[in-house]
Enzyme design. Structure first.
Site, PDB file in Angstrom:
ATOM      1  N   ASN A 355       8.941 -47.679   1.358  1.00  0.00           N
ATOM      2  CA  ASN A 355       8.963 -48.116   2.757  1.00  0.00           C
ATOM      3  C   ASN A 355       9.097 -46.885   3.648  1.00  0.00           C
ATOM      4  O   ASN A 355      10.170 -46.584   4.158  1.00  0.00           O
ATOM      5  CB  ASN A 355      10.119 -49.093   2.976  1.00  0.00           C
ATOM      6  N   GLY A 398      13.654 -49.341   5.242  1.00  0.00           N
ATOM      7  CA  GLY A 398      13.516 -47.904   5.374  1.00  0.00           C
ATOM      8  C   GLY A 398      12.873 -47.522   6.692  1.00  0.00           C
ATOM      9  O   GLY A 398      12.919 -48.267   7.676  1.00  0.00           O
ATOM     10  N   HIS A 400       9.800 -47.391   7.667  1.00  0.00           N
ATOM     11  CA  HIS A 400       8.764 -48.299   8.166  1.00  0.00           C
ATOM     12  C   HIS A 400       9.397 -49.483   8.876  1.00  0.00           C
ATOM     13  O   HIS A 400       8.969 -49.882   9.961  1.00  0.00           O
ATOM     14  CB  HIS A 400       7.881 -48.761   7.004  1.00  0.00           C
ATOM     15  N   CYS A 401      10.446 -50.046   8.283  1.00  0.00           N
ATOM     16  CA  CYS A 401      11.126 -51.191   8.886  1.00  0.00           C
ATOM     17  C   CYS A 401      11.848 -50.817  10.179  1.00  0.00           C
ATOM     18  O   CYS A 401      11.951 -51.637  11.096  1.00  0.00           O
ATOM     19  CB  CYS A 401      12.152 -51.768   7.910  1.00  0.00           C
ATOM     20  N   MET A 402      12.363 -49.591  10.249  1.00  0.00           N
ATOM     21  CA  MET A 402      13.180 -49.191  11.396  1.00  0.00           C
ATOM     22  C   MET A 402      12.356 -48.740  12.592  1.00  0.00           C
ATOM     23  O   MET A 402      12.918 -48.270  13.583  1.00  0.00           O
ATOM     24  CB  MET A 402      14.146 -48.075  10.994  1.00  0.00           C
TER      25      MET A 402
END
Length: 413
Positions: A355, A398, A400-402
């Site tokens: 991620n 990670g 990408h999510c944040m």
């Protein structure tokens, strides 16, 4: 120049939304963490320090970083925006009838800074300026929340998804996250950074409306990738439903925003809740992937039909990796698998090793703890910038999510 639109997963990133840990995370306890979709409580001070490091490393690459709490504060300075949010957040359905008027009056007069903190961080009964009363007030007891905290705002990827020159505002799967969509919609509609462009038609809301009950048509942005060349990849697993994928595809096709949607049916599991937890784009032809899951993904291709509103549907025999390469017009992808032996691979995937967020072609930000996967990425020619994931990763997300990219360049092939 229109400073909105996401046209790839790895083109130069120019503008991004993040949300630093704060009051909502201070309210996480071992007793409520699971309900709020966290696996553990955070050391909040350290998480904020690590998040600041993450933001500074993006800014050092010339990326404009917009912090969601600050955006929300600036949004609710506008009386119309404040009313729009509170009309939907503070009503009989949400807070009952007994305290409604007193609560609304208190929030109406509150400073924009404090209101934004409470809208994300929640309001406990201890913070009310009056004694809780009525059915709802007594039901809450001594430590309940009048407005629950929203710690998952740390992962702004999910509540909206920028797809080419527009955005979806996503009806989310778990009730703990649904209020996020209301807040991000308000930012897009009312904040000075976004409202002029929205009102001028420089970007559109393709799909989603917090005023509507979408039923089982749920979507989250960790499943959505504006892949490039008019193609969109959308995962269907724990959080994003086929009903939502069909509706998104239909809206994109009607607006001429996309020519192909690849729907990726995934196993329903916590460790692979979104497509981006097992598959991320790192360079023009390089991806990182957890193949234990990716090899089990069944893909479907959706294209505009011959008649208005019609969608052509095909069950694919090709692997996700080959379809993703086809969308980019290249022969194949260089797949960097999760690193280590069987046990380490599973650990690093759980710790968001796949991620990662691309800042430009061949440059990604990853958690430092995923040493095996990061080493393999570097051997593949990818520059890996690391940040600490010891605290930030406790919510299962990670880099990408944040991040919610709102302006990213296309990539030519």
């Amino acid at each position: 120049m229109i400073e909105f639109g996401v046209h790839s997963e790895v083109g130069k990133l120019r503008k991004v939304i993040v949300c630093r840990p704060g009051l909502a995370h201070s309210r996480l306890t071992p007793g409520n963490a699971a309900q709020l979709l966290y696996d553990d409580v955070l050391w909040v001070q350290q998480a904020r320090t690590d998040h600041m490091d993450f933001c500074m490393k993006m800014e050092s690459r010339g990326i404009k970083v917009l912090e969601f709490g600050q955006l929300l504060e600036e949004t609710v300075r506008d009386k119309g925006a404040r009313n729009w949010i509170l009309d939907r957040r503070i009503n009989e359905n949400q807070v009952g009838v007994g305290m409604l008027n007193e609560l609304r009056s208190w929030l109406d007069d509150m400073s924009a800074e404090q209101l934004a903190i409470y809208l994300i961080g929640g309001i406990s009964v201890h913070e009310l300026p009056f004694k809780p009363h009525g059915m709802f007030g007594n039901y809450l007891g001594g430590d309940g929340f009048v407005i629950p905290p929203l710690p998952n705002t740390q992962f702004p990827r999910d509540n909206s998804s920028w797809i080419y020159n527009g955005v979806t505002v996503n009806p989310m799967f778990w009730p703990a996250r649904r209020p996020e969509t209301l807040l991000v919609t308000a930012v897009y509609r009312f904040h000075p950074e976004f409202a002029p462009a929205f009102n001028n038609g420089d970007f559109k809301i393709w799909w989603g409306d917090p005023d509507l009950d979408h039923g089982p048509a749920t979507a989250e942005g960790g499943d959505v990738m504006a892949w490039g060349n008019g193609s969109v990849l959308i995962g269907m697993g724990e959080r994003t439903s086929p009903q939502a994928v069909g509706q998104i595809a239909k809206r994109l096709f009607e607006q001429g925003a996309a020519t192909r949607v690849i729907a990726c049916q995934m196993p329903r599991s916590r460790s692979a809740m979104h497509l981006d937890t097992v598959f991320s784009h790192c360079d023009r032809d390089v991806v990182t992937a957890f193949t234990d899951v990716c090899d089990e993904i069944q893909c479907y291709t959706l294209r505009p039909g011959d008649h208005a509103g019609q969608i052509d549907f095909r069950k694919e025999k090709k692997h996700l990796f080959q379809l993703a390469a086809d969308c980019l017009g290249i022969k194949k992808l260089n797949v960097v698998q999760t690193g280590g032996d069987h046990y380490q691979k599973e650990r690093e995937q759980w710790d968001d090793g796949n991620n990662v967020i691309a800042l430009e072609p061949g440059v990604v930000v990853a958690y430092d703890r995923n040493t095996y996967t990061n080493t393999l990425l570097r051997k593949a020619g990818v520059e890996v910038i690391t940040v600490s994931g010891a605290e930030l990763g406790r919510g299962r997300g990670g880099g990408h999510c944040m991040t919610c990219p709102v302006w990213r360049d296309p990539v030519s092939y």
